[in-house]
Scaffold this motif. Structure first.
Motif, PDB file in Angstrom:
ATOM      1  N   GLY A  61     -32.148 -31.597 102.031  1.00 43.19           N
ATOM      2  CA  GLY A  61     -30.961 -30.811 101.704  1.00 43.19           C
ATOM      3  C   GLY A  61     -29.915 -31.649 100.994  1.00 43.19           C
ATOM      4  O   GLY A  61     -29.320 -31.214  99.999  1.00 43.19           O
ATOM      5  N   LEU A  91     -33.827 -22.522 111.697  1.00 43.27           N
ATOM      6  CA  LEU A  91     -34.008 -22.957 110.313  1.00 43.27           C
ATOM      7  C   LEU A  91     -34.471 -21.809 109.423  1.00 43.27           C
ATOM      8  O   LEU A  91     -33.967 -21.637 108.292  1.00 43.27           O
ATOM      9  N   LEU A 120     -26.832 -26.439 104.021  1.00 45.59           N
ATOM     10  CA  LEU A 120     -28.043 -27.263 103.949  1.00 45.59           C
ATOM     11  C   LEU A 120     -27.971 -28.489 104.848  1.00 45.59           C
ATOM     12  O   LEU A 120     -29.006 -29.000 105.296  1.00 45.59           O
ATOM     13  N   GLY A 158     -32.339 -20.029 106.417  1.00 40.55           N
ATOM     14  CA  GLY A 158     -32.820 -19.929 105.056  1.00 40.55           C
ATOM     15  C   GLY A 158     -32.672 -18.533 104.491  1.00 40.55           C
ATOM     16  O   GLY A 158     -32.265 -18.352 103.331  1.00 40.55           O
ATOM     17  N   LEU A 213     -35.652 -24.392 103.505  1.00 36.80           N
ATOM     18  CA  LEU A 213     -35.288 -24.171 104.906  1.00 36.80           C
ATOM     19  C   LEU A 213     -36.344 -23.349 105.644  1.00 36.80           C
ATOM     20  O   LEU A 213     -36.694 -23.661 106.790  1.00 36.80           O
ATOM     21  N   SER A 270     -35.687 -32.301 106.752  1.00 36.39           N
ATOM     22  CA  SER A 270     -34.964 -31.166 106.197  1.00 36.39           C
ATOM     23  C   SER A 270     -33.539 -31.556 105.818  1.00 36.39           C
ATOM     24  O   SER A 270     -33.029 -31.154 104.765  1.00 36.39           O
TER      25      SER A 270
END
Length: 567
Positions: A88, A16, A35, A20, A104, A84
Motif C-alpha cells: 500500500g 481487508l 491503504l 477493499g 486489498l 499488504s
C-alpha cells in the motif's frame, strides 16, 4: 450463529476484503490513509485473537471452521498483512482504483485462506485469490497483459477445481473436511496435492509465474510475488508435512531456475525464476517435516516475502522511471537512482544469504535440518542452488541494472513513497539478519537454533566467495551468457514446440501409412480382379463351352467329395 458473526467481524481477512470493496466507492483523497490504516488494524486484530478455533458453523451439512489461529497460521497471516501495508505504501502514487481494490481483496483472501480450518473455507478463499489477483495483471492495460491474464486465470481456476474435486473425494472417503494433515494415502489427497502444486509452481507447472508476474504493473508485480505461491507453501505445510516426495520436488525446484535465470534478459523474469528457486528451499523443509525443518520453511517464507518484495520494488522503480527492465538496455542507473541501488543491493544480499541479512538466518535452518536427517543429495542440491542464486539474483540483477555499462539514462529517483516502502523493507531484511530472535519467537515450533555458529558463517562465506569468483571469471572471459533481446519460453516449449511437432510427425506418419496401405490394397485388388476376369470373364475359362463328358466328370467329383465328408 451470533458467535460466528462476532468472530467474522473480528476476522482480519474479512476486514481487508471489506475495506477493499469500500475503497472502490471512496474519494481518491482518502486512499492513502485507507491503504495504510487498514493493514495496521488487521494486524492488531490478528494478534488480539486467542489461539484456537473460531467462527465455527454448519453449512449445507458441512462443519466449517472459518478462523483457526495457531503458530503456523499466525506467522503466515502476519507476514501477509505486513506485505499488504508495504505494498500500500509502495503504491500510494498510483491513481488506479482497480489496483488498490484488487490488492486489498487479494491480501484479505490470502489471509482468510491461511486462517481456514476446513477445506471448504479454504476453497472459497482460494478462488477469491485467483479472481482478485488477475486484475493486477489486467491493470497493465495492454493486449499482452490481457492474454497473459486470461491464461493466469485459467491455471488458477484449474487449481481451484482440483481442490474442490479433491475435497469432495476426501470427504466421501474420510467423512471430514478438516484442513489438517491430509497425506497421499487416498485419491482425494493426491488431487489436493496437485492443486497446491500448481500454485506452488512445481516443476513443469511453474511457467505461469514467469509468464504473468512480469506483465503486471510495477506495483502489481510486488503484490503478486507475496501471496499466491506462499499461500500454496502454507497449504503444503499444513496438509503434507513430512511427505518425502516433496524433498525431491523441492530439490529440483531449487536447481532448474538457475539456468533460465542466467540466460533471461527481462530482470523481472529473472526474479520470477529466483522465486521458484527459493520456493524449492521451503518445499524441501516441508518434505523433511521435522520441527526444525518446518520452522525453517515458515521463517524462510517470512524472509522471502520481504527480500523478494524489495527486489521487485527496486525493479518496479526502474520500470516506472526508465520504462524497461531489460538487462541489455540498462546500466549506470546508480548515478540517477542511488537510493534504489542501495535497496536493491540489500535485497540481493538477503536472497543470497549473506551473514547479517535475513536469508542467512532462515535458509540455514533448512540446510541444517537436511544434514541432521541425512538427506545428503538434497543438501548438496541446496548448496548448489545457494551459489546459483547469488549469480542471478545477487549479482546479475543489481549489476546489469545499476552498473555494467552506462546506458545514458538520467532520470529522477523513485517517488518518495516507493523509497519509504523500500527503506522499511530493507530495514526489516537487515534487522532480521542481525537479530533474528523476534522472528524465531513466533515460529510454530519451540526448537532452539543459533544461525551464527563459526561453521555456518565460514561455510556460507566460502560458498558466496567462490560463486562470486565464478561470475567474475565467466564475465571477464566472455563466457557468461550475453544479455540479448529474446524470448525464453521455458517449459512452454513442450506444448508450443514439442507437442505441435509430435502431432505433425504422427499425422505425417499416419498419412504415409494410409497411402502405403491403399497402394498395397490397390495392387492386390488389381491382381485379384485380373484373376477373376481370367476365370469368369467373357473370355475366361468358366465362360467356355464344356463337353458333356467334362461336366459328368465334375459332377462325379463333387458327389464323391460330398459322400466323403458325410461318412
Amino acid at each position: 450463529m451470533s458467535e460466528w458473526l462476532g468472530h467474522a467481524i473480528a476476522s482480519p481477512a474479512l476486514l481487508l476484503m471489506a475495506a477493499g470493496l469500500v475503497l472502490a466507492m471512496t474519494p481518491r483523497l482518502v486512499h492513502a490513509i485507507w491503504l495504510l490504516a487498514v493493514p495496521v488494524a488487521a494486524l492488531a486484530l490478528l494478534w488480539a485473537l486467542p489461539t484456537g478455533l473460531h467462527g465455527q458453523l454448519s453449512l449445507f451439512g458441512f462443519d466449517l471452521t472459518t478462523l483457526r489461529v495457531d503458530g503456523l497460521s499466525r506467522i503466515w497471516a502476519t507476514i501477509f498483512i505486513i506485505g499488504s501495508f508495504l505494498c500500500g505504501l509502495y503504491a500510494l502514487h498510483v491513481d488506479d482504483r482497480i489496483q488498490h481494490v484488487a490488492s486489498l481483496v487479494y491480501a484479505g483472501a490470502a489471509v482468510g485462506a491461511v486462517l481456514a480450518g476446513d477445506l471448504v473455507t479454504l476453497f472459497i478463499f482460494w478462488e477469491a485469490t485467483a479472481i482478485s489477483s488477475v486484475f493486477l495483471i489486467w491493470a497493465r492495460r495492454s493486449v499482452r497483459a490481457h492474454i497473459v491474464g486470461l491464461r493466469y486465470l485459467v491455471i488458477q481456476v484449474i487449481s481451484g477445481l482440483l481442490l474442490m474435486v479433491g475435497t469432495i473425494i476426501h470427504y466421501r472417503e474420510t467423512g471430514s473436511t478438516a484442513f489438517d494433515h491430509l497425506g497421499l494415502e487416498v485419491a482425494g489427497g493426491w488431487l489436493i496435492f496437485l492443486a497446491f502444486g500448481i500454485k506452488a509452481a512445481f516443476p513443469l507447472l511453474h511457467n505461469w509465474v514467469q509468464d504473468a508476474y512480469p506483465e503486471s504493473t510495477p506495483t502489481g508485480t510486488v503484490v503478486l510475488s507475496i501471496y499466491t505461491t506462499k499461500l500454496a507453501i502454507y497449504s503444503l505445510a499444513r496438509g503434507f508435512a513430512g511427505t518425502e516426495i516433496l524433498i525431491t520436488i523441492g530439490a529440483v525446484m531449487t536447481l532448474f531456475p538457475i539456468f533460465f535465470a542466467v540466460i533471461e534478459n527481462d530482470l523481472r523474469r529473472v526474479l520470477a525464476y529466483s522465486l521458484n528457486n527459493q520456493l524449492g528451499f521451503m518445499v524441501v523443509g516441508i518434505g523433511i517435516g521435522t520441527p526444525l525443518a518446518m520452522n525453517g520453511a515458515a521463517a524462510h517464507a517470512f524472509a522471502h516475502i520481504l527480500y523478494k518484495g524489495l527486489l521487485f520494488m527496486s525493479m518496479g522503480a526502474v520500470l516506472y522511471r526508465v520504462g524497461t527492465v531489460k538487462a541489455s538496455e540498462l546500466g549506470g542507473l546508480y548515478k540517477s537512482m542511488p537510493f534504489t541501488t542501495v535497496f536493491c543491493i540489500v535485497g540481493s544480499m538477503s536472497i543470497s544469504a549473506f551473514p547479517l541479512f535475513s536469508g542467512f538466518v532462515t535458509k540455514s535452518m533448512i540446510l541444517t535440518a537436511a544434514a541432521e536427517n541425512h538427506h545428503w543429495i538434497a543438501w548438496c542440491a541446496l548448496l548448489v542452488a545457494s551459489a546459483g542464486v547469488l549469480d542471478h539474483s545477487g549479482i546479475k540483477v543489481p549489476f546489469f541494472s545499476f552498473f555494467a555499462h552506462d546506458a545514458g539514462y538520467r532520470v529522477k529517483e523513485a517517488p518518495l513513497n516507493m523509497l519509504a516502502a523500500m527503506a522499511i523493507t530493507a530495514a526489516l531484511c537487515i534487522g532480521i539478519g542481525v537479530y533474528p530472535a523476534p522472528l524465531y519467537a513466533i515460529l510454530p515450533f519451540d526448537v532452539p537454533y543459533s544461525p551464527y555458529t563459526t561453521a555456518h558463517v565460514v561455510n556460507q562465506l566460502q560458498l558466496l566467495l567462490f560463486a562470486a569468483l565464478a561470475f567474475v571469471a565467466l564475465f571477464r572471459s566472455g563466457l557468461y551468457p550475453p544479455e540479448v533481446r529474446g524470448l525464453n519460453i521455458d517449459s512452454d516449449w513442450i506444448y508450443r514446440r514439442a507437442l505441435p511437432f509430435t502431432v505433425s510427425a504422427v499425422r505425417w506418419a499416419l498419412m504415409r501409412a494410409r497411402d502405403a496401405a491403399i497402394g498395397v490394397l490397390t495392387i492386390g485388388l488389381g491382381g485379384a480382379r485380373r484373376r477373376i476376369e481370367a476365370s469368369f470373364g467373357a473370355r475366361g475359362v468358366m465362360a467356355r463351352t464344356w463337353t458333356t463328358g467334362v461336366m459328368l466328370l465334375w459332377v462325379t467329383a463333387l458327389l464323391a467329395a460330398y459322400l466323403w465328408l458325410y461318412y
